[in-house]
Design an enzyme around this catalytic site. Structure first.
Site, PDB file in Angstrom:
ATOM      1  N   LYS A  54      -0.786   5.103   0.605  1.00 23.58           N
ATOM      2  CA  LYS A  54       0.254   4.145   0.232  1.00 23.58           C
ATOM      3  C   LYS A  54       0.409   4.082  -1.285  1.00 23.58           C
ATOM      4  O   LYS A  54       1.536   4.005  -1.807  1.00 23.58           O
ATOM      5  CB  LYS A  54      -0.074   2.769   0.803  1.00 23.58           C
ATOM      6  CG  LYS A  54       0.027   2.712   2.322  1.00 23.58           C
ATOM      7  CD  LYS A  54      -0.652   1.481   2.910  1.00 23.58           C
ATOM      8  CE  LYS A  54      -0.617   1.517   4.438  1.00 23.58           C
ATOM      9  NZ  LYS A  54      -1.377   0.421   5.052  1.00 23.58           N
ATOM     10  N   GLN A  98      -4.721  -4.771   4.385  1.00 22.40           N
ATOM     11  CA  GLN A  98      -5.069  -3.634   5.224  1.00 22.40           C
ATOM     12  C   GLN A  98      -6.002  -4.067   6.352  1.00 22.40           C
ATOM     13  O   GLN A  98      -6.995  -4.755   6.117  1.00 22.40           O
ATOM     14  CB  GLN A  98      -5.735  -2.545   4.378  1.00 22.40           C
ATOM     15  CG  GLN A  98      -6.116  -1.296   5.148  1.00 22.40           C
ATOM     16  CD  GLN A  98      -4.904  -0.557   5.681  1.00 22.40           C
ATOM     17  OE1 GLN A  98      -3.921  -0.370   4.974  1.00 22.40           O
ATOM     18  NE2 GLN A  98      -4.972  -0.123   6.922  1.00 22.40           N
ATOM     19  N   ASP A 121       4.622  -5.685   5.815  1.00 17.73           N
ATOM     20  CA  ASP A 121       4.121  -5.095   7.061  1.00 17.73           C
ATOM     21  C   ASP A 121       4.972  -5.529   8.253  1.00 17.73           C
ATOM     22  O   ASP A 121       4.931  -4.903   9.311  1.00 17.73           O
ATOM     23  CB  ASP A 121       2.671  -5.516   7.296  1.00 17.73           C
ATOM     24  CG  ASP A 121       1.691  -4.367   7.147  1.00 17.73           C
ATOM     25  OD1 ASP A 121       2.118  -3.205   7.246  1.00 17.73           O
ATOM     26  OD2 ASP A 121       0.495  -4.632   6.931  1.00 17.73           O
TER      27      ASP A 121
END
Length: 288
Positions: A54, A98, A121
């Site tokens: 990412k 995460q 997200d």
């Protein structure tokens, strides 16, 4: 019949170039760079690899990005305080925590703490609710990435039968909402479903998101179906496996995603798109 391969790496590379070009105009118009903050808790090797990917994507397109790497022993309150600080930081447009998180951390509470307008997200109940109401804002990244793949091959979604295997909050459920919004008739199979094979066999689009290697045999697939393999499992010798029996199913399907290199790169593209969308919202150019 031999299926055509949906190469997520190739498609994602093209879309990153589009984002990079759009960002150049964005800067020329006097706007600051979109900002992404990633919180990584602990030292899970897979999570560290994902975060590096990412970060690399952000560097390639020109986003401002930071990573806060916290101890696995971080407390719930300390992690929530970190998120609150990022919520208040005007240089940060997107916040990503995460997963997986350590067992002592309440993941649902952590997601709830993120400002819905920075939830790149797409996991927050607010954003899932908007999708359910046919008013999508920041969309869950993996389902959005799957839709980008399907759009790439020119799917005529309206009236198609779609089967989703797996009903997780992050993939299966929002995937069903995405396909329903596109005009498909959607069946979601899960651990209580009777005769999954019969239901999947009717589908023009099959999305498997379970994380069980070789779960989907060729007998489940309708000739000419589009098969999207979201599942990914690390096996012996660090080899990655999908849910679908790829070598057998590719002789029946019309399109199929490989593992790795299919859905994964598109999930990261959706993350970049969501971050840019959030930046536009925060800087007054796009109302979510």
């Amino acid at each position: 019949m031999t299926a055509q391969i949906l190469d997520g790496n190739r498609i994602a590379k093209s879309l990153r170039a589009d984002i990079r070009q759009e960002l150049q105009q964005w800067q020329a118009d006097g706007h600051r760079l979109p900002g992404l903050a990633v919180i990584l808790v602990g030292n899970d090797p897979a999570s560290e690899i994902y975060v590096k990917g990412k970060r690399r994507d952000c560097d390639e397109v020109g986003f401002h990005s930071i990573v806060q790497h916290l101890s696995a022993n971080v407390t719930q309150s300390d992690l929530e305080a970190r998120i609150a600080a990022l919520n208040a930081d005007d240089s940060i447009d997107g916040i990503l925590v995460q997963t997986p998180l350590p067992d002592h951390i309440d993941e649902d509470r952590i997601i709830d703490c993120i400002d819905p307008n920075k939830d790149i997200d797409g996991f927050h109940a607010y954003n899932i609710g908007l999708l359910a109401l046919r008013r999508p804002a920041l969309r869950s990244c993996t389902p959005k990435g799957v839709m980008l793949l399907l759009e790439h091959i020119g799917c005529e979604f309206k009236g198609m039968d779609a089967a989703i295997i797996g009903a997780s909050n992050h993939v299966g459920r929002p995937m069903g909402l995405e396909l329903l919004l596109a005009g498909c008739t959607v069946t979601t199979a899960h651990k209580f479903t009777r005769d999954i094979a019969a239901k999947v066999k009717l589908a023009d689009i099959v999305v498997s998101a379970v994380g069980k290697p070789n779960l989907v045999p060729p007998e489940w697939i309708k000739p000419g179906a589009i098969v999207i393999d979201v599942g990914i499992t690390r096996g012996d010798n660090n080899k990655l496996h999908g849910d679908v029996q790829f070598d057998a199913v590719k002789d029946i399907a019309s399109w199929i995603t490989p593992v790795p290199g299919g859905v994964g790169p598109m999930t990261r593209i959706a993350l970049l798109q969501n971050t840019l969308q959030a930046a536009r919202s925060h800087q007054g150019r796009l109302k979510l």
